[in-house]
Design a protein around this motif. Sequence first.
Motif, PDB file in Angstrom:
ATOM      1  N   LYS A   3       6.451  16.927  87.579  1.00 56.56           N
ATOM      2  CA  LYS A   3       6.435  15.783  88.476  1.00 56.56           C
ATOM      3  C   LYS A   3       7.869  15.412  88.863  1.00 56.56           C
ATOM      4  O   LYS A   3       8.777  15.460  88.032  1.00 56.56           O
ATOM      5  CB  LYS A   3       5.759  14.612  87.740  1.00 56.56           C
ATOM      6  N   ILE A 254      -7.142   2.812  90.707  1.00 54.33           N
ATOM      7  CA  ILE A 254      -8.317   3.124  89.913  1.00 54.33           C
ATOM      8  C   ILE A 254      -7.855   3.414  88.489  1.00 54.33           C
ATOM      9  O   ILE A 254      -7.106   4.372  88.249  1.00 54.33           O
ATOM     10  CB  ILE A 254      -9.098   4.283  90.557  1.00 54.33           C
ATOM     11  N   GLY A 256      -7.322   4.381  84.660  1.00 52.70           N
ATOM     12  CA  GLY A 256      -7.689   5.574  83.896  1.00 52.70           C
ATOM     13  C   GLY A 256      -7.272   6.858  84.599  1.00 52.70           C
ATOM     14  O   GLY A 256      -7.552   7.956  84.098  1.00 52.70           O
TER      15      GLY A 256
HETATM   16  C1  LIG Z   1      -2.233   5.539  77.937  1.00 51.73           C
HETATM   17  C2  LIG Z   1      -1.638   5.102  79.224  1.00 51.73           C
HETATM   18  O1  LIG Z   1      -0.959   4.101  79.270  1.00 51.73           O
HETATM   19  S1  LIG Z   1      -1.878   6.113  80.518  1.00 51.73           S
HETATM   20  C3  LIG Z   1      -1.718   5.054  81.931  1.00 51.73           C
HETATM   21  C4  LIG Z   1      -2.863   4.091  82.013  1.00 51.73           C
HETATM   22  N1  LIG Z   1      -2.824   3.363  83.282  1.00 51.73           N
HETATM   23  C5  LIG Z   1      -3.746   3.529  84.260  1.00 51.73           C
HETATM   24  O2  LIG Z   1      -4.674   4.304  84.156  1.00 51.73           O
HETATM   25  C6  LIG Z   1      -3.575   2.645  85.466  1.00 51.73           C
HETATM   26  C7  LIG Z   1      -3.771   3.414  86.777  1.00 51.73           C
HETATM   27  N2  LIG Z   1      -2.665   4.309  87.013  1.00 51.73           N
HETATM   28  C8  LIG Z   1      -1.489   3.821  87.549  1.00 51.73           C
HETATM   29  O3  LIG Z   1      -1.352   2.635  87.879  1.00 51.73           O
HETATM   30  C9  LIG Z   1      -0.328   4.786  87.685  1.00 51.73           C
HETATM   31  O4  LIG Z   1      -0.798   6.093  87.868  1.00 51.73           O
HETATM   32  C10 LIG Z   1       0.636   4.733  86.480  1.00 51.73           C
HETATM   33  C11 LIG Z   1       1.056   3.299  86.165  1.00 51.73           C
HETATM   34  C12 LIG Z   1      -0.043   5.312  85.232  1.00 51.73           C
HETATM   35  C13 LIG Z   1       1.859   5.575  86.792  1.00 51.73           C
HETATM   36  O5  LIG Z   1       2.521   4.944  87.849  1.00 51.73           O
HETATM   37  P1  LIG Z   1       3.578   5.712  88.791  1.00 51.73           P
HETATM   38  O6  LIG Z   1       4.403   6.641  87.958  1.00 51.73           O
HETATM   39  O7  LIG Z   1       4.274   4.667  89.563  1.00 51.73           O
HETATM   40  O8  LIG Z   1       2.589   6.554  89.712  1.00 51.73           O
HETATM   41  P2  LIG Z   1       2.944   7.655  90.809  1.00 51.73           P
HETATM   42  O9  LIG Z   1       4.391   7.568  91.166  1.00 51.73           O
HETATM   43  O10 LIG Z   1       2.447   8.955  90.315  1.00 51.73           O
HETATM   44  O11 LIG Z   1       2.063   7.220  92.039  1.00 51.73           O
HETATM   45  C14 LIG Z   1       2.029   8.041  93.171  1.00 51.73           C
HETATM   46  C15 LIG Z   1       1.076   7.484  94.196  1.00 51.73           C
HETATM   47  O12 LIG Z   1      -0.263   7.589  93.680  1.00 51.73           O
HETATM   48  C16 LIG Z   1      -0.864   6.327  93.664  1.00 51.73           C
HETATM   49  N3  LIG Z   1      -1.630   6.191  92.423  1.00 51.73           N
HETATM   50  C17 LIG Z   1      -1.186   6.469  91.189  1.00 51.73           C
HETATM   51  N4  LIG Z   1      -2.156   6.204  90.300  1.00 51.73           N
HETATM   52  C18 LIG Z   1      -3.208   5.753  91.010  1.00 51.73           C
HETATM   53  C19 LIG Z   1      -4.485   5.312  90.636  1.00 51.73           C
HETATM   54  N5  LIG Z   1      -4.861   5.282  89.356  1.00 51.73           N
HETATM   55  N6  LIG Z   1      -5.335   4.923  91.602  1.00 51.73           N
HETATM   56  C20 LIG Z   1      -4.976   4.942  92.898  1.00 51.73           C
HETATM   57  N7  LIG Z   1      -3.752   5.351  93.309  1.00 51.73           N
HETATM   58  C21 LIG Z   1      -2.889   5.747  92.367  1.00 51.73           C
HETATM   59  C22 LIG Z   1       0.280   5.331  93.666  1.00 51.73           C
HETATM   60  O13 LIG Z   1      -0.088   4.064  94.166  1.00 51.73           O
HETATM   61  C23 LIG Z   1       1.294   6.023  94.526  1.00 51.73           C
HETATM   62  O14 LIG Z   1       0.938   5.825  95.872  1.00 51.73           O
HETATM   63  P3  LIG Z   1       2.034   5.501  96.979  1.00 51.73           P
HETATM   64  O15 LIG Z   1       2.992   6.669  96.934  1.00 51.73           O
HETATM   65  O16 LIG Z   1       1.258   5.348  98.228  1.00 51.73           O
HETATM   66  O17 LIG Z   1       2.685   4.218  96.499  1.00 51.73           O
END
Ligand SMILES: CC(=O)SCCNC(=O)CCNC(=O)[C@H](O)C(C)(C)COP(=O)(O)OP(=O)(O)OC[C@H]1O[C@@H](n2cnc3c(N)ncnc32)[C@H](O)[C@@H]1OP(=O)(O)O
Length: 373
Positions: A3, A254, A256
């Motif tokens: 990534k 979303i 997870g």
């Molecule tokens: C055990 C743990 O803690 S694992 C993480 C648990 N958290 C979650 O499941 C919450 C949902 N996921 C998220 O919010 C994020 O994926 C995170 C917080 C885990 C990581 O955040 P980031 O590193 O900022 O994500 P990333 O840079 O890969 O995002 C890229 C794009 O995908 C989108 N994206 C990432 N995850 C999601 C998601 N779960 N649903 C929808 N869109 C998403 C972002 O909004 C971003 O869009 P943009 O470029 O238009 O702004």
Amino acid sequence: MAKQLSGAGLRGQVAGKTALSTVGKSGSGLTYRGYDVKELADKCQFEEVAHLILKGKLPNQQELDDYKAKLRSLRGLPTALKEVLERIPKDAHPMDVLRTGCSMLGNLETEESFDQQQDATDRMLACFPSIICYWYRFTHDGVKVDVETDDDTIGAHFLHLLHGEKPRELHEQVMNVSLILYAEHEFNASTFTARVCASTLSDMHSCVTGAIGSLRGPLHGGANEAAMDMIEKFDSPEHAEKEMMGMLERKEKIMGFGHAVYSDSDPRNEIIKQWSEKLSKDVGDTVLYPVSVRCEEVMWREKKLFCNADFFHASAYNFMGIPTKLFTPIFVMSRLTGWAAHVMEQRADNRIIRPSAEYTGEELRPVPAISER
Ligand SMILES: CC(=O)SCCNC(=O)CCNC(=O)[C@H](O)C(C)(C)COP(=O)(O)OP(=O)(O)OC[C@H]1O[C@@H](n2cnc3c(N)ncnc32)[C@H](O)[C@@H]1OP(=O)(O)O
Ligand SMILES: O=C([O-])CC(=O)C(=O)O
């Protein structure tokens, strides 16, 4: 493919050293002290992994027996802590209960010197399931449970207190795997919180209390609960697909799915997914697991977003009869090992963590008299 790690949120910046784990080093892997998490989840008990993370080596049989006996002996709760738990309302969030429980324990059994760090950690490992279940059973079932069970493992202790009977072997096995998968994950938000706190030479309970607060949010540990809240609304895979498409169109997050470091998969997902499938068959489920699989397919097809550790934990815990609001506290019962080991690592080679900020505010200006504002 690795990534691209850059931009806001300190993404990709090295903020310190650790010998505890690697995350996504070759795109998707996870290792604890050099061992692949898949192999650990396959061959070990959680207590062996806790020993590995906290003490630096996998225990031999005698060391494991001694460690488990020590943890078993530390399950009881002081009366003053039980009294505090009894006063926390039924509708409180269990993560807040655990945060308060940890903090209260720090008042009653204060870590007076860093020589006590291992003992303070073992005490928390042993009694966090007691704290959460004592409060839950008191406020929800009106009973004051005896928290000092003789169960062999932390996972069994938790399930026993929660359900009032010794768990089935399958459920104890799943808890064991789950606790291993959640145990440690490098500089994630809650661990970083613990390390920042440790860097001020604060005590172990303060570091862990702060980390619990960070883990609580839905972008981190709270995602397993949020994922459950979502999937239980879907009554078929088709319904799930329709709703997910709508959420994506509205650009909703979303829970997870996705990860700050992994690029194309979270290695913990395939493991917990297999156990979720096994539990689904065990309970005769025909909805929740197929719904979860469809969510996974839609997110990958539409967004190339994959399930993180939290997504299939939701259905797995649900199949074992665990109330949704207790999902993230289970994460705490496990991640405590990683937090404490990071606190110890920080203390062993410490400099206060104090980054700089880019100033974006007003230029220097005079303070006007109150009558002129
Ligand atoms: C055990 C743990 O803690 S694992 C993480 C648990 N958290 C979650 O499941 C919450 C949902 N996921 C998220 O919010 C994020 O994926 C995170 C917080 C885990 C990581 O955040 P980031 O590193 O900022 O994500 P990333 O840079 O890969 O995002 C890229 C794009 O995908 C989108 N994206 C990432 N995850 C999601 C998601 N779960 N649903 C929808 N869109 C998403 C972002 O909004 C971003 O869009 P943009 O470029 O238009 O702004
Ligand atoms: O590493 C992260 O950012 C979040 C995560 O998966 C964890 O803490 O287990």
